[in-house]
Every structure is written in C-alpha cells, then in structure tokens.
Motif scaffolding. Structure first.
Motif, short mmCIF file in Angstrom:
data_model
loop_
_atom_site.label_atom_id
_atom_site.label_comp_id
_atom_site.label_asym_id
_atom_site.label_seq_id
_atom_site.Cartn_x
_atom_site.Cartn_y
_atom_site.Cartn_z
N PHE A 158 0.83 -1.21 0.00
CA PHE A 158 0.00 0.00 0.00
C PHE A 158 0.86 1.26 0.00
CE2 PHE A 158 -1.85 3.46 2.50
CZ PHE A 158 -2.98 3.74 1.75
N LEU A 159 1.90 1.29 0.83
CA LEU A 159 2.75 2.48 0.94
C LEU A 159 3.52 2.73 -0.36
CD1 LEU A 159 4.05 2.00 4.58
CD2 LEU A 159 2.34 3.64 3.79
N ILE A 160 3.94 1.66 -1.03
CA ILE A 160 4.61 1.82 -2.32
C ILE A 160 3.63 2.39 -3.35
CG2 ILE A 160 5.65 0.55 -4.25
CD1 ILE A 160 6.89 -1.32 -2.11
N THR A 161 2.39 1.90 -3.33
CA THR A 161 1.35 2.44 -4.22
C THR A 161 1.17 3.94 -3.99
OG1 THR A 161 0.19 0.33 -4.25
CG2 THR A 161 -1.07 2.25 -4.88
N GLU A 162 1.16 4.35 -2.72
CA GLU A 162 1.00 5.76 -2.39
C GLU A 162 2.17 6.60 -2.90
OE1 GLU A 162 -1.76 7.49 -0.15
OE2 GLU A 162 -2.33 6.08 -1.70
N ILE A 163 3.38 6.06 -2.83
CA ILE A 163 4.55 6.78 -3.33
C ILE A 163 4.42 7.02 -4.84
CG2 ILE A 163 7.04 6.58 -3.80
CD1 ILE A 163 7.26 5.10 -1.08
N ILE A 164 4.03 5.99 -5.57
CA ILE A 164 3.87 6.12 -7.02
C ILE A 164 2.73 7.09 -7.35
CG2 ILE A 164 3.32 4.88 -9.16
CD1 ILE A 164 4.58 2.37 -7.86
N ASN A 200 1.60 9.61 -5.56
CA ASN A 200 2.03 10.97 -5.26
C ASN A 200 2.96 11.51 -6.34
OD1 ASN A 200 2.37 13.36 -3.71
ND2 ASN A 200 4.24 12.54 -2.84
N THR A 201 3.90 10.66 -6.78
CA THR A 201 4.84 11.07 -7.83
C THR A 201 4.10 11.40 -9.11
OG1 THR A 201 6.49 9.58 -6.87
CG2 THR A 201 6.91 10.38 -9.09
N LEU A 202 3.14 10.57 -9.48
CA LEU A 202 2.38 10.78 -10.71
C LEU A 202 1.50 12.02 -10.61
CD1 LEU A 202 2.01 9.57 -13.48
CD2 LEU A 202 0.23 8.09 -12.56
N MET A 203 0.90 12.24 -9.45
CA MET A 203 0.08 13.44 -9.25
C MET A 203 0.89 14.71 -9.46
SD MET A 203 -2.28 12.54 -5.93
CE MET A 203 -2.78 14.25 -5.74
N ASN A 204 2.10 14.74 -8.92
CA ASN A 204 2.95 15.92 -9.06
C ASN A 204 3.43 16.12 -10.49
OD1 ASN A 204 2.79 16.65 -6.34
ND2 ASN A 204 4.42 15.25 -5.76
N LEU A 205 3.61 15.03 -11.23
CA LEU A 205 4.04 15.14 -12.63
C LEU A 205 2.92 15.60 -13.55
CD1 LEU A 205 6.28 11.97 -13.07
CD2 LEU A 205 7.00 14.32 -13.44
N LEU A 206 1.69 15.20 -13.21
CA LEU A 206 0.56 15.49 -14.10
C LEU A 206 0.01 16.90 -13.94
CD1 LEU A 206 -1.42 12.14 -13.78
CD2 LEU A 206 -0.19 12.96 -15.79
N ASN A 207 0.34 17.57 -12.87
CA ASN A 207 -0.24 18.88 -12.56
C ASN A 207 -1.76 18.76 -12.55
OD1 ASN A 207 2.29 20.17 -12.35
ND2 ASN A 207 2.43 20.23 -14.57
N LYS A 208 -2.45 19.58 -13.35
CA LYS A 208 -3.92 19.54 -13.34
C LYS A 208 -4.48 18.69 -14.49
CE LYS A 208 -4.49 24.01 -11.07
NZ LYS A 208 -5.06 25.37 -11.18
N GLU A 209 -3.62 18.05 -15.24
CA GLU A 209 -4.07 17.33 -16.44
C GLU A 209 -5.00 16.16 -16.11
OE1 GLU A 209 -0.77 17.13 -19.69
OE2 GLU A 209 0.20 17.05 -17.72
N LEU A 210 -4.59 15.36 -15.11
CA LEU A 210 -5.29 14.09 -14.90
C LEU A 210 -5.05 13.60 -13.48
CD1 LEU A 210 -6.83 11.82 -16.53
CD2 LEU A 210 -4.62 10.75 -16.81
N VAL A 211 -5.33 14.43 -12.52
CA VAL A 211 -4.86 14.13 -11.16
C VAL A 211 -5.54 12.94 -10.53
CG1 VAL A 211 -4.62 15.07 -8.84
CG2 VAL A 211 -4.13 16.50 -10.79
N SER A 226 9.88 7.68 -8.70
CA SER A 226 9.29 6.72 -7.77
C SER A 226 10.34 5.73 -7.28
CB SER A 226 8.15 5.95 -8.45
OG SER A 226 7.11 6.81 -8.84
N LYS A 227 11.21 5.28 -8.17
CA LYS A 227 12.26 4.32 -7.83
C LYS A 227 13.16 4.89 -6.72
CE LYS A 227 15.81 1.48 -10.10
NZ LYS A 227 17.05 1.95 -9.47
N ASN A 228 13.56 6.15 -6.87
CA ASN A 228 14.41 6.77 -5.85
C ASN A 228 13.72 6.84 -4.49
OD1 ASN A 228 16.51 7.20 -7.66
ND2 ASN A 228 15.80 9.23 -8.25
N LYS A 229 12.44 7.22 -4.50
CA LYS A 229 11.69 7.34 -3.25
C LYS A 229 11.46 5.98 -2.60
CE LYS A 229 9.11 11.43 -4.80
NZ LYS A 229 7.76 11.92 -5.21
N ILE A 230 11.13 4.98 -3.41
CA ILE A 230 10.86 3.64 -2.87
C ILE A 230 12.14 3.03 -2.30
CG2 ILE A 230 10.10 1.30 -3.45
CD1 ILE A 230 8.31 2.64 -5.62
N GLU A 231 13.28 3.26 -2.95
CA GLU A 231 14.56 2.75 -2.44
C GLU A 231 14.90 3.37 -1.09
OE1 GLU A 231 16.98 1.37 -6.46
OE2 GLU A 231 17.34 3.38 -5.65
#
Length: 280
Positions: A190-196, A198-209, A259-264
């Motif tokens: 679950f925590l790894i899912t949350e990391i990914i 969060n990373t994707l949300m920040n990359l997408l900005n308002k496009e597809l949050v 995500s890889k850096n954060k998960i490591e």
C-alpha cells in the motif's frame, strides 16, 4: 506511584488541504501519508503509530471533507463518520480564517457523537499579524464552548509538543498494542502504491490528477537482495493513457525514475521497478 501505559485511537478530520497528512507525518516522524498542494490528496484512511515511552496511539488520517462526493467518496465519508464514533480523541483541524458551513456541520456532528475532540488551527506560520487571529478565535468559540483551541504549524513543527501533552492527558490507561519501532499498520504494498500515486500526481499537474488507479501486481525480494516491483496504472480511456505515458514515454519514464528513488529510500534497498499503463 508507578505510571501506567496509555493507548488510544485518534482521528484527524477536516476539509481538504488543511494539513491533516502533514500533521500525521510530523507526529509519528515518518512520511507515510502523502502530502501535496493539490486538493483531495488523501483518498483513503491511513493509520500512523506514535510511541514515546508510556504513550502510544493510532493516528488516523482521513480524506478531506468537501462540497460534492462521488459514490466511492461517499463510502469513505461514511467510514470517517463511523470512526468519529469509535475514536478516543478527534483532532478537528482547520485553516486560519476558514470557518464555513462545512466546518460548522462537522463540528455539530462530532459534538453529538463524540465530545472528546480537540480543535486545531493550522498554518499559523503563514500569518504575519497574529492579532488578526483573535476575532477568528472568538467567532469559533461561539460553537466551541468549553473546549481547547490549539494554534499550530504542522509543517514547521510549531507547538506540536503542547498538542502531544494534551493528548497524553486524554488517552485511556491501556497496554500498548504495537512494538515501539512500528510506524504504521499499512502494508508495504500500500505504501509503495501511495509513493507512485504521489509522484504521478505531481508530474501530471492539473491534467489528470484523480482519474487513475495504481495496483502493485507483484512485489518480491530477488536472490540478489533487490526488490522486484511490478505496478499497473489503470486509466479510463486512451486519452488518459496517452497523457500519463507522455511524448515518447517521457512522462511515465520520469514517474518511474522518481518513484524508484523514493521507494529505495523507503525500503532501504535497491529495486527493479516496472510500470505499465492499462485502460480499465
């Protein structure tokens, strides 16, 4: 006289973007609940565990209260209201100068079903003229008779010690439930899912949050002590898939790398991370 252990369940409630996740992370000294400036970042209930000598409590971060809800969000709202009944203490957190019908209705519900609550005004570090808080506090006190109001900055860790002292006095005497090193009862997956997410949300900005869902279909430790993680990002249609993948795969590659850096750092081990985007 020998002091006894105290243990309890504490629920953090409030509208979106008031700093509930930041408060949880600060109190347990671990980043288990993702934070972002975007509204509705927390989409499910996340439990952190605070332990300090004789004191231990479960601290539950809840999705933010807002105006309109989808059918899925209504279920989460019902879960929050059920937790209000169960919790030993409610931390009702608000932003400076924001006190509308949503806050009034939520406070009335809390007072009706669990009067053991703490009202917390967050982000006081953003206020240059502190005297401006006095009329705001006076306004709130009309609905908050005989209850403490705490002024804090969760982000800057201002006055959180005072809040912890008060919490400690309110918790029931009870043996601890967890070992002192445990920070959450959430699963690693679950925590790894949350990391990914969060990373994707920040990359997408308002496009597809919020129009995607992430699942970890495979997670295991390889012979070389590396973790292998296979994640699937589910989207609603081809357009959403194209946005997440980006031009020549630029967006999804960025998400994978960050995500890889954060998960490591989270696992304290090297990982192999594979990402796939599918329409569901």
């Amino acid at each position: 006289m020998k002091k006894k252990n105290v243990f309890g369940k504490i629920l953090i409630v409030g509208r979106t973007n008031v700093g509930k996740s930041t408060l949880l992370n600060q109190l347990i000294n671990s980043n288990i609940s993702i934070t972002s400036r975007k509204p509705n970042t927390t989409q499910t209930h996340i439990t952190g565990i605070y332990t300090n000598q004789l004191t231990q409590f479960e601290l539950i971060d809840s999705p933010g209260i807002k105006y309109k809800y989808s059918s899925t969000e209504k279920k989460k709202l019902r879960d929050t209201f059920n937790l209000i009944h169960e919790a030993h203490i409610i931390i009702f957190i608000i932003n400076c100068f924001i006190w509308n019908n949503e806050e009034i209705k939520l406070l009335e519900y809390i007072k009706k079903y669990n009067n053991n609550y703490i009202l917390v005004i967050n982000k006081i570090d953003c206020i240059k003229e502190k005297k401006l808080l006095l009329p705001f506090i006076h306004k709130i006190n009309q609905f908050n008779l005989n209850h403490e109001i705490f002024l804090i900055s969760a982000k800057k860790n201002i006055y959180l010690k005072d809040l912890l002292i008060y919490i400690n006095k309110k918790l029931p005497i009870s043996p601890h439930k967890y070992i002192y090193t445990k920070k959450t009862n959430c699963t690693k997956k679950f925590l790894i899912t949350e990391i990914i997410r969060n990373t994707l949300m920040n990359l997408l900005n308002k496009e597809l949050v919020y129009s995607f869902k992430i699942e970890i279909s495979n997670l295991y430790e390889q012979i070389n002590k590396k973790y292998f993680i296979y994640s699937i990002i589910f989207v609603k249609n081809k357009r959403h898939k194209k946005i997440i993948i980006g031009h020549k795969g630029e967006k999804i590659n960025q998400c994978n790398k960050r995500s890889k850096n954060k998960i490591e750092k989270f696992l304290m081990k090297k990982i192999n991370l594979k990402m796939l985007v599918k329409i569901k």
